[in-house]
Design an enzyme around this catalytic site. Structure first.
Site, PDB file in Angstrom:
ATOM      1  N   CYS A   1       4.842   4.663  -4.095  1.00  0.00           N
ATOM      2  CA  CYS A   1       4.784   3.917  -5.349  1.00  0.00           C
ATOM      3  C   CYS A   1       3.603   4.368  -6.194  1.00  0.00           C
ATOM      4  O   CYS A   1       3.725   4.533  -7.423  1.00  0.00           O
ATOM      5  CB  CYS A   1       4.706   2.418  -5.062  1.00  0.00           C
ATOM      6  SG  CYS A   1       6.269   1.713  -4.483  1.00  0.00           S
TER       7      CYS A   1
ATOM      8  N   GLN B   1       0.817  -1.211   0.000  1.00  0.00           N
ATOM      9  CA  GLN B   1       0.000   0.000   0.000  1.00  0.00           C
ATOM     10  C   GLN B   1       0.858   1.271   0.000  1.00  0.00           C
ATOM     11  O   GLN B   1       0.474   2.296   0.564  1.00  0.00           O
ATOM     12  CB  GLN B   1      -0.953  -0.019   1.192  1.00  0.00           C
ATOM     13  CG  GLN B   1      -2.069  -1.027   1.083  1.00  0.00           C
ATOM     14  CD  GLN B   1      -2.961  -0.775  -0.124  1.00  0.00           C
ATOM     15  OE1 GLN B   1      -3.195   0.362  -0.512  1.00  0.00           O
ATOM     16  NE2 GLN B   1      -3.468  -1.845  -0.730  1.00  0.00           N
ATOM     17  N   SER B   2       1.991   1.220  -0.648  1.00  0.00           N
ATOM     18  CA  SER B   2       2.900   2.362  -0.673  1.00  0.00           C
ATOM     19  C   SER B   2       2.281   3.571  -1.365  1.00  0.00           C
ATOM     20  O   SER B   2       1.930   3.520  -2.548  1.00  0.00           O
ATOM     21  CB  SER B   2       4.194   1.970  -1.403  1.00  0.00           C
ATOM     22  OG  SER B   2       4.975   3.113  -1.674  1.00  0.00           O
ATOM     23  N   ASN B   3       2.175   4.674  -0.626  1.00  0.00           N
ATOM     24  CA  ASN B   3       1.732   5.936  -1.225  1.00  0.00           C
ATOM     25  C   ASN B   3       2.767   6.450  -2.219  1.00  0.00           C
ATOM     26  O   ASN B   3       2.422   7.033  -3.250  1.00  0.00           O
ATOM     27  CB  ASN B   3       1.520   6.987  -0.134  1.00  0.00           C
ATOM     28  CG  ASN B   3       0.476   6.562   0.874  1.00  0.00           C
ATOM     29  OD1 ASN B   3      -0.648   6.256   0.529  1.00  0.00           O
ATOM     30  ND2 ASN B   3       0.863   6.540   2.141  1.00  0.00           N
TER      31      ASN B   3
END
Length: 330
Positions: free
Chosen positions: A78, A74-76
């Site tokens: 990325c 859930q990387s913001n």
């Protein structure tokens, strides 16, 4: 000195500063304000785009056709990278920690919509080998005649930190416009670049803000080393040396809870309270933990010397939705 690249202007700036009237009254301590960096955009909302604007400029200078970066499922960061790359007509390869889920949600769903190619790696490999894995992909693409630019986790490089050095300049201008001064500026620390940039801004402008970080993973010692490395890297891009930036470091440990990306009932309770009192949604990975730490430190009397505190809302809304089950269960 390394040549400073042209900034690619994507973020909606300046972001507004709001006073948290009801929450300040409820806590009975310093006046609390919030800087809405969650409103830097929609597709690239959050703090990451301020850092990416400089990294993207360097990538274009190097005539890159592909961006490579890494993060959690859930990387913001990325998601922001994939969105910005699509806007620029670049390809994106994301190295994500974990196992591919059956149905993508939140940021991962958006990664897919933006056309990112995803490579999955295990937690141990991510911790120990993510940089070498990205370098290997860069070499793989070079053998195909493609030119890739690698962005470290969170865009937390010396170059990326310049974005938050500029953000501190923005805050100083807003203080003049509002006729107030913040004693402390508080942010979550997830990879260190945002915090390092604020320290650079403080040193560059010669302000007296106390820059306070709440780590949401690892521990304070880990991030003290990471921030120093980023500050050293930033020196290569600056017209003037800022050797004392690290002296103002203050990282408050003890609020990681169950671990990175893992929430607790008390943090979710605070997210609900802020939403119901102020109409502002924090996220469970970064801002929820850091803001919970801030409120606890205020309640414990540790921040009594501050009259006004500015909290940086670094975004993360999309990461809330995959955790809907935990909120619904309480």
């Amino acid at each position: 000195m390394t040549r400073m690249p042209s900034r690619i202007s994507f973020a909606n700036l300046p972001t507004r500063i709001d006073k948290l009237e009801r929450l300040s009254k409820r806590l009975g301590g310093p006046e609390l304000y919030i800087k809405r960096d969650d409103q830097t955009g929609t597709e690239w909302s959050g703090n990451k785009i301020r850092k990416l604007e400089y990294c993207l400029g360097e990538a274009l200078n190097e005539q890159a056709d592909t961006l490579i970066t890494c993060g959690g499922i859930q990387s913001n960061h990325c998601r922001s990278t994939a969105a910005a790359a699509a806007k620029l007509g670049l390809r994106t390869i994301l190295v994500l920690r974990g196992t591919q889920p059956e149905a993508p949600q939140g940021n991962l769903l958006l990664d897919r919509l933006f056309g990112a190619e995803i490579r999955w790696i295990g937690g141990d490999d991510y911790r120990d080998r993510r940089d070498s894995i990205m370098a290997g992909i860069q070499n793989e693409l070079a053998a195909q005649g493609r030119r890739a630019y690698v962005i470290p986790e969170g865009a937390s490089s010396g170059l990326g930190a310049i974005g938050y050095m500029r953000a501190l300049e923005e805050i100083a201008e807003q203080e003049r416009e509002l006729g107030i001064r913040f004693d402390a500026i508080v942010t979550a620390i997830g990879s260190g670049g945002t915090y390092a940039g604020l320290l650079l801004g403080r040193e560059k402008l010669g302000t007296s803000h106390e820059i306070v970080g709440f780590n949401v993973s690892a521990d304070a010692a880990y991030f003290e080393n990471a921030v120093r490395r980023i500050l050293d890297e930033a020196g290569a891009y600056l017209d003037e040396p800022l050797p004392r930036a690290a002296e103002a470091m203050r990282i408050v440990d003890g609020y990681v809870g169950r671990g990175y990306g893992l929430g607790r009932p008390e943090e979710r309770s605070l997210i609900r309270e802020v939403a119901s009192l102020e109409g502002i949604v924090l996220d469970p990975v970064y801002t929820g933990k850091a803001f919970y730490g801030l409120t606890r430190e205020i309640e414990l009397g540790h921040f009594a010397r501050f009259k006004r505190i500015l909290f940086i809302h670094t975004g993360g809304l999309y990461g809330l939705f995959p955790q809907h089950g935990e909120f619904a269960a309480e």
